[in-house]
Scaffold this motif. Structure first.
Motif, PDB file in Angstrom:
ATOM      1  N   PHE A 104       0.871  -1.183   0.000  1.00 32.68           N
ATOM      2  CA  PHE A 104       0.000   0.000   0.000  1.00 32.68           C
ATOM      3  C   PHE A 104       0.901   1.225   0.000  1.00 32.68           C
ATOM      4  O   PHE A 104       1.701   1.411   0.917  1.00 32.68           O
ATOM      5  CB  PHE A 104      -0.894  -0.011   1.243  1.00 32.68           C
ATOM      6  N   ALA A 105       0.792   2.050  -1.028  1.00 31.60           N
ATOM      7  CA  ALA A 105       1.634   3.241  -1.153  1.00 31.60           C
ATOM      8  C   ALA A 105       0.761   4.485  -1.250  1.00 31.60           C
ATOM      9  O   ALA A 105      -0.252   4.493  -1.957  1.00 31.60           O
ATOM     10  CB  ALA A 105       2.533   3.143  -2.384  1.00 31.60           C
ATOM     11  N   THR A 106       1.165   5.538  -0.561  1.00 34.79           N
ATOM     12  CA  THR A 106       0.393   6.782  -0.569  1.00 34.79           C
ATOM     13  C   THR A 106       1.333   7.953  -0.306  1.00 34.79           C
ATOM     14  O   THR A 106       2.487   7.764   0.099  1.00 34.79           O
ATOM     15  CB  THR A 106      -0.728   6.724   0.487  1.00 34.79           C
ATOM     16  N   GLY A 107       0.823   9.170  -0.532  1.00 32.19           N
ATOM     17  CA  GLY A 107       1.635  10.351  -0.285  1.00 32.19           C
ATOM     18  C   GLY A 107       1.687  10.719   1.184  1.00 32.19           C
ATOM     19  O   GLY A 107       2.752  10.967   1.737  1.00 32.19           O
ATOM     20  N   ALA A 108       0.528  10.760   1.822  1.00 31.36           N
ATOM     21  CA  ALA A 108       0.428  11.043   3.259  1.00 31.36           C
ATOM     22  C   ALA A 108      -0.548  10.035   3.844  1.00 31.36           C
ATOM     23  O   ALA A 108      -1.713   9.973   3.429  1.00 31.36           O
ATOM     24  CB  ALA A 108      -0.057  12.468   3.502  1.00 31.36           C
ATOM     25  N   LEU A 109      -0.094   9.229   4.766  1.00 33.17           N
ATOM     26  CA  LEU A 109      -0.885   8.121   5.286  1.00 33.17           C
ATOM     27  C   LEU A 109      -2.102   8.610   6.049  1.00 33.17           C
ATOM     28  O   LEU A 109      -1.983   9.348   7.027  1.00 33.17           O
ATOM     29  CB  LEU A 109      -0.016   7.242   6.186  1.00 33.17           C
ATOM     30  N   GLU A 110      -3.286   8.207   5.576  1.00 31.33           N
ATOM     31  CA  GLU A 110      -4.533   8.428   6.288  1.00 31.33           C
ATOM     32  C   GLU A 110      -4.930   7.091   6.898  1.00 31.33           C
ATOM     33  O   GLU A 110      -5.338   6.170   6.184  1.00 31.33           O
ATOM     34  CB  GLU A 110      -5.616   8.937   5.332  1.00 31.33           C
ATOM     35  N   VAL A 111      -4.812   6.979   8.210  1.00 31.10           N
ATOM     36  CA  VAL A 111      -4.950   5.682   8.868  1.00 31.10           C
ATOM     37  C   VAL A 111      -6.319   5.061   8.611  1.00 31.10           C
ATOM     38  O   VAL A 111      -6.425   3.868   8.319  1.00 31.10           O
ATOM     39  CB  VAL A 111      -4.668   5.817  10.380  1.00 31.10           C
ATOM     40  N   ASP A 112      -7.392   5.853   8.695  1.00 32.45           N
ATOM     41  CA  ASP A 112      -8.730   5.299   8.485  1.00 32.45           C
ATOM     42  C   ASP A 112      -8.891   4.762   7.069  1.00 32.45           C
ATOM     43  O   ASP A 112      -9.447   3.678   6.860  1.00 32.45           O
ATOM     44  CB  ASP A 112      -9.798   6.357   8.767  1.00 32.45           C
ATOM     45  N   GLY A 147      -4.799  12.372  -1.449  1.00 37.03           N
ATOM     46  CA  GLY A 147      -5.491  11.171  -0.992  1.00 37.03           C
ATOM     47  C   GLY A 147      -5.349   9.973  -1.910  1.00 37.03           C
ATOM     48  O   GLY A 147      -5.963   8.928  -1.669  1.00 37.03           O
ATOM     49  N   ASP A 148      -4.560  10.114  -2.975  1.00 40.05           N
ATOM     50  CA  ASP A 148      -4.342   8.986  -3.887  1.00 40.05           C
ATOM     51  C   ASP A 148      -3.502   7.910  -3.209  1.00 40.05           C
ATOM     52  O   ASP A 148      -2.677   8.190  -2.331  1.00 40.05           O
ATOM     53  CB  ASP A 148      -3.616   9.443  -5.157  1.00 40.05           C
ATOM     54  N   TYR A 149      -3.705   6.677  -3.631  1.00 35.77           N
ATOM     55  CA  TYR A 149      -2.879   5.574  -3.153  1.00 35.77           C
ATOM     56  C   TYR A 149      -2.801   4.511  -4.240  1.00 35.77           C
ATOM     57  O   TYR A 149      -3.558   4.534  -5.217  1.00 35.77           O
ATOM     58  CB  TYR A 149      -3.426   4.981  -1.848  1.00 35.77           C
TER      59      TYR A 149
END
Length: 341
Positions: A104-112, A147-149
């Motif tokens: 799982f890769a993202t720019g800024a981790l949104e835990v939910d 919010g992209d991942y």
């Protein structure tokens, strides 16, 4: 400077690990040694009951269906898609899925958000009977925005050496189709273009089913592992093809030996309404529909005894139909008749 100032939160990563530990524990199965948190995952093939195993591995993603999920704000189902794309490829070789890892890769981790995705992965693993033994969460500022991942999945299975598929496919064998839940996880670049041309928002009422258009298009990929393995263990299965990108014409030949064709009867299986909507709304020709989408058949099976196989599959909860026959030929798929689009 700190890592957090650079855009990476170690605390968020730790919080996510704590959230997903019980999800992973709920997928454990015979053969798993240890749990999430080590540098690598351990699996005991002997403990899983194998005597002469051959390992089978797959990796896949869910393509631009992710874009649709992100735009619709629905993250709980693409995890099942990810598992399905991997384990359905394992089972067609006669392999039982053993364990699964995700990236799982993202720019800024949104835990939910991430927890919803991984909960879907755990759900898929439970449906497939495999263990979620680990993965990687990559927080990469500047690589993903807004919010992209991205997702990738990796599955490992095993089969006894003398039970690998395909085998002994011959003229006269029946071809069965297992019904799909819809588009599954292929062709979404075309789907998204058709949606844009239709002028409908993802939150608009779906033209062919209750609920919103976005929810209908995010219906998760079916996982066929348990029913296909049951058919194989009953000695009824000769070959299986997971119908993904390339459709029936592109995937069924991959399990046919030289000197045979697959002759399919159009209209012998139900085509979900989503495909009719896509064909009409996008002015997509039948040949292109068949080449891009599963068109209602998520898995094609070559069997020895069609009646016994159909009875077993239907008892397992599958929508199973006899869709064709193997004939002498040149390794091609021939469709007789027209699809009811």
């Amino acid at each position: 400077m700190t890592y957090a100032q650079a855009g990476v939160s170690i605390e968020a990563g730790d919080a996510l690990v704590e959230r997903i530990k019980p999800l992973a524990r709920a997928t454990t199965r015979a053969g798993v040694l240890g749990g999430i948190g080590g540098f690598g995952a351990l699996f005991d093939l002997k403990g899983a009951g194998f005597r002469d195993p051959v390992l089978v591995s797959t990796t896949d993603g869910v393509g631009t269906k992710l874009r649709l999920a992100i735009d619709a704000g629905v993250h709980g189902t693409v995890g099942q898609d990810l598992v399905a794309m991997c384990v359905n490829d394992l089972v067609v070789q006669g392999a039982e899925p053993l364990f699964f890892l995700d990236y799982f890769a993202t720019g800024a981790l949104e835990v939910d958000q991430a927890a919803q995705v991984i909960a879907g992965i755990a759900d898929g693993c439970k449906l497939a009977g495999c263990a979620l033994v680990g993965g990687e969460t990559a927080e990469m500022p500047g690589m993903y925005h807004g919010g992209d991942y991205d997702l990738a999945g990796f599955a490992v299975g095993a089969a006894e050496r003398d039970a690998l598929l395909p085998r002994d496919v011959a003229p006269g064998d029946a071809i069965l189709g297992l019904g799909s839940s819809g588009v599954h996880s292929n062709g979404y670049s075309l789907v998204r273009r058709i949606v844009a041309a239709s002028g409908l928002a993802l939150g608009a009422p779906c033209p062919w089913a209750p609920g919103t258009l976005g929810a209908a298009l995010l219906e998760p990929t079916r996982i066929y592992v348990r029913s296909v393995l049951a058919l194989h263990r009953a000695g009824l299965l000769k070959a299986a093809a997971h119908i993904t990108g390339g459709g029936l014409p592109g995937n069924l030949p991959r399990v046919l030996p030289e000197g045979v064709d697959a002759v399919l009867q159009a209209g012998s299986w139900a085509v979900p309404a989503v495909f009719s909507w896509l064909a009409r709304s996008g002015n997509v020709a039948e040949a292109e529909m068949l080449r891009v989408f599963n068109c209602g058949v998520g898995m094609a099976l070559v069997v020895t005894d069609a009646d016994a196989a159909l009875a077993l599959l239907r008892d397992a909860g599958e929508t199973a139909t006899r869709i064709g026959v193997v004939t002498a030929g040149a390794g091609e798929v021939r469709l007789e008749g027209a699809l009811p689009l």
